[in-house]
Design an enzyme around this catalytic site. Structure first.
Site, mmCIF file in Angstrom:
data_model
loop_
_atom_site.group_PDB
_atom_site.id
_atom_site.type_symbol
_atom_site.label_atom_id
_atom_site.label_comp_id
_atom_site.label_asym_id
_atom_site.label_seq_id
_atom_site.Cartn_x
_atom_site.Cartn_y
_atom_site.Cartn_z
ATOM 1 N N MET A 176 16.191 -37.000 -42.190
ATOM 2 C CA MET A 176 16.406 -35.715 -42.861
ATOM 3 C C MET A 176 15.475 -34.665 -42.263
ATOM 4 O O MET A 176 14.304 -34.928 -41.999
ATOM 5 C CB MET A 176 16.137 -35.868 -44.342
ATOM 6 C CG MET A 176 17.107 -36.839 -44.968
ATOM 7 S SD MET A 176 17.727 -36.249 -46.503
ATOM 8 C CE MET A 176 18.843 -37.597 -46.906
ATOM 9 N N SER A 177 16.040 -33.484 -42.047
ATOM 10 C CA SER A 177 15.279 -32.378 -41.475
ATOM 11 C C SER A 177 15.937 -31.078 -41.929
ATOM 12 O O SER A 177 17.174 -31.018 -42.040
ATOM 13 C CB SER A 177 15.331 -32.456 -39.945
ATOM 14 O OG SER A 177 14.961 -31.214 -39.373
ATOM 15 N N GLY A 235 14.073 -35.562 -48.151
ATOM 16 C CA GLY A 235 12.775 -35.961 -47.607
ATOM 17 C C GLY A 235 11.649 -35.246 -48.344
ATOM 18 O O GLY A 235 10.677 -35.863 -48.806
ATOM 19 N N HIS A 236 11.791 -33.920 -48.492
ATOM 20 C CA HIS A 236 10.780 -33.158 -49.239
ATOM 21 C C HIS A 236 10.700 -33.656 -50.680
ATOM 22 O O HIS A 236 9.611 -33.802 -51.250
ATOM 23 C CB HIS A 236 11.144 -31.669 -49.288
ATOM 24 C CG HIS A 236 11.132 -30.978 -47.968
ATOM 25 N ND1 HIS A 236 12.261 -30.443 -47.401
ATOM 26 C CD2 HIS A 236 10.115 -30.704 -47.108
ATOM 27 C CE1 HIS A 236 11.951 -29.865 -46.245
ATOM 28 N NE2 HIS A 236 10.660 -30.018 -46.038
ATOM 29 N N MET A 267 8.015 -25.780 -45.730
ATOM 30 C CA MET A 267 8.500 -24.462 -45.290
ATOM 31 C C MET A 267 9.822 -24.156 -45.994
ATOM 32 O O MET A 267 10.609 -23.324 -45.523
ATOM 33 C CB MET A 267 8.661 -24.425 -43.770
ATOM 34 C CG MET A 267 7.323 -24.655 -43.057
ATOM 35 S SD MET A 267 7.250 -23.980 -41.393
ATOM 36 C CE MET A 267 8.540 -24.892 -40.591
ATOM 37 N N LYS A 276 7.832 -38.327 -40.700
ATOM 38 C CA LYS A 276 8.694 -37.873 -39.594
ATOM 39 C C LYS A 276 7.887 -37.008 -38.624
ATOM 40 O O LYS A 276 8.064 -37.080 -37.420
ATOM 41 C CB LYS A 276 9.909 -37.085 -40.104
ATOM 42 C CG LYS A 276 10.860 -36.734 -38.956
ATOM 43 C CD LYS A 276 12.174 -36.219 -39.447
ATOM 44 C CE LYS A 276 12.073 -34.783 -39.869
ATOM 45 N NZ LYS A 276 11.841 -33.861 -38.717
ATOM 46 N N GLN A 334 3.132 -21.225 -36.333
ATOM 47 C CA GLN A 334 3.426 -22.520 -35.729
ATOM 48 C C GLN A 334 4.721 -22.503 -34.926
ATOM 49 O O GLN A 334 5.141 -23.525 -34.412
ATOM 50 C CB GLN A 334 3.436 -23.631 -36.782
ATOM 51 C CG GLN A 334 4.583 -23.575 -37.786
ATOM 52 C CD GLN A 334 4.398 -24.611 -38.885
ATOM 53 O OE1 GLN A 334 3.595 -24.445 -39.788
ATOM 54 N NE2 GLN A 334 5.130 -25.710 -38.802
ATOM 55 N N ARG A 386 16.298 -28.684 -40.155
ATOM 56 C CA ARG A 386 17.048 -28.178 -39.005
ATOM 57 C C ARG A 386 18.410 -28.860 -38.848
ATOM 58 O O ARG A 386 19.209 -28.433 -38.029
ATOM 59 C CB ARG A 386 16.219 -28.329 -37.722
ATOM 60 C CG ARG A 386 14.991 -27.417 -37.720
ATOM 61 C CD ARG A 386 14.260 -27.398 -36.389
ATOM 62 N NE ARG A 386 13.318 -26.308 -36.314
ATOM 63 C CZ ARG A 386 12.001 -26.403 -36.540
ATOM 64 N NH1 ARG A 386 11.469 -27.573 -36.857
ATOM 65 N NH2 ARG A 386 11.219 -25.335 -36.452
HETATM 66 O O1 PAF Z 1 5.782 -29.911 -42.046
HETATM 67 C C1 PAF Z 1 5.967 -28.708 -42.352
HETATM 68 O O2 PAF Z 1 6.935 -28.362 -43.037
HETATM 69 C C2 PAF Z 1 4.974 -27.661 -41.889
HETATM 70 O O3 PAF Z 1 4.497 -27.946 -40.624
HETATM 71 C C3 PAF Z 1 3.820 -27.444 -42.885
HETATM 72 C C4 PAF Z 1 2.959 -28.688 -43.018
HETATM 73 C C5 PAF Z 1 4.375 -27.062 -44.255
HETATM 74 C C6 PAF Z 1 2.926 -26.302 -42.397
HETATM 75 O O4 PAF Z 1 3.626 -25.125 -42.292
#
Ligand code: PAF
Length: 291
Positions: free
Chosen positions: A192-193, A44-45, A38, A157, A69, A195
């Site tokens: 890591m997040s 982390g990403h 997102m 996570k 979501q 948020r």
């Molecule tokens: O983990 C996330 O960032 C979200 O839940 C995802 C998998 C990209 C779906 O929107």
């Protein structure tokens, strides 16, 4: 799938173009990796992107803040969005493409079909965020259709999310491998997040109780404690000991499931959700009695 000249990945916003590029790449024999995100990228990403670039010939990162979501009163409007910064962070990773569609393209007004998730999605996050996994499963399935990759990379996570996605892939016979990659932590242990940027300095300090309580549980299991209820009690006590942390749940479940355990005689996941100020954080670890 060439990256753009400045090293940043090329950005595609049109689902049909996206699918055509991936299909062409796979027809040419290239293995394509997908990293759904997102945005508001962090290390982390980037570790997921590196896993994808290591294991695949071409990597697509999707950046889409998925409205379905988020529940009412959650942080959809304030969720951090900075595509330029994300592209800069991706430049050195070797990611080839970013798919960044508009919300109106993903969910046009006539959109009415959703994935119905099952019992795996019910407890833990599902109980505290009704409808969350319906939205996650729906967007992940849509992204798999638009980016028909060989493998998709998710972070551990979001433990329950990985189970829901794996269940969906098996149940709906989807032709994609799911790779789950380790949690990446700050040097002081905070997971890591995206948020974490919401946390004030004082909240950032309070939030450390979460990873510390996971470590406490690991020490208990290493010392021979096998009682799930006792470990849960100790974890809760630690979480609330310093103030500033509101526990939503502390759960001990058999690894690979959301089934609670009473005795830690098999690999067990300790999952925590807590609010630190207005920020909701989740974290988990695997407790291995044999270790
Ligand atoms: O983990 C996330 O960032 C979200 O839940 C995802 C998998 C990209 C779906 O929107």
């Amino acid at each position: 799938m060439p990256a753009s000249a400045n090293g940043r990945p090329r950005v595609i916003t049109d689902p049909l173009e996206m699918r055509a590029v991936v299909n062409e790449s796979r027809s040419a024999g290239r293995r394509v990796g997908l990293v759904p995100t997102m945005g508001a990228l962090h290390q982390g990403h980037l570790s997921l992107v590196r896993a994808a670039t290591d294991q695949c010939d071409a990597t697509v990162v999707t950046i889409f803040v998925n409205p379905t979501q988020f529940g009412p009163g959650e942080d959809l409007a304030s969720y951090p969005r900075d595509l330029d910064r994300d592209l800069d962070l991706l430049a050195p990773t070797g990611a080839d493409l970013v798919f960044a569609p508009q919300a109106g393209v993903m969910y046009p007004p006539e959109h009415e079909t959703y994935v119905e998730v099952g019992p795996t999605a019910e407890p833990l996050e599902g109980a505290h965020r009704p409808g969350h996994f319906r939205g996650v499963a729906t967007i992940v399935l849509k992204l798999f259709q638009m980016v028909p990759a060989d493998a998709a990379f998710f972070g551990r996570k979001d433990y329950q999310q990985t189970l829901v996605v794996e269940r969906m892939v098996a149940d709906l016979n989807l032709d994609i491998e799911i790779r789950v990659c380790p949690i990446v932590r700050e040097p002081d242990g905070l997971a890591m997040s995206s948020r974490n940027v919401y946390l004030s300095p004082a909240e950032r300090t309070s939030a450390l109780a979460i990873s510390q309580s996971l470590q406490l549980a690991e020490r208990e299991v290493a010392a021979g404690n096998r009682g799930a209820a006792d470990i849960e009690r100790r974890v809760r006590r630690h979480l609330t000991s310093t103030g500033g942390v509101d526990v939503e749940y502390v759960a001990l479940v058999a690894a690979g499931t959301v089934t609670p355990v009473s005795t830690i005689d098999q690999p067990t996941v300790l999952a925590i959700a807590a609010r630190v100020g207005a920020t909701r954080l989740i974290d988990n670890c695997e407790l291995r009695p044999e270790a």
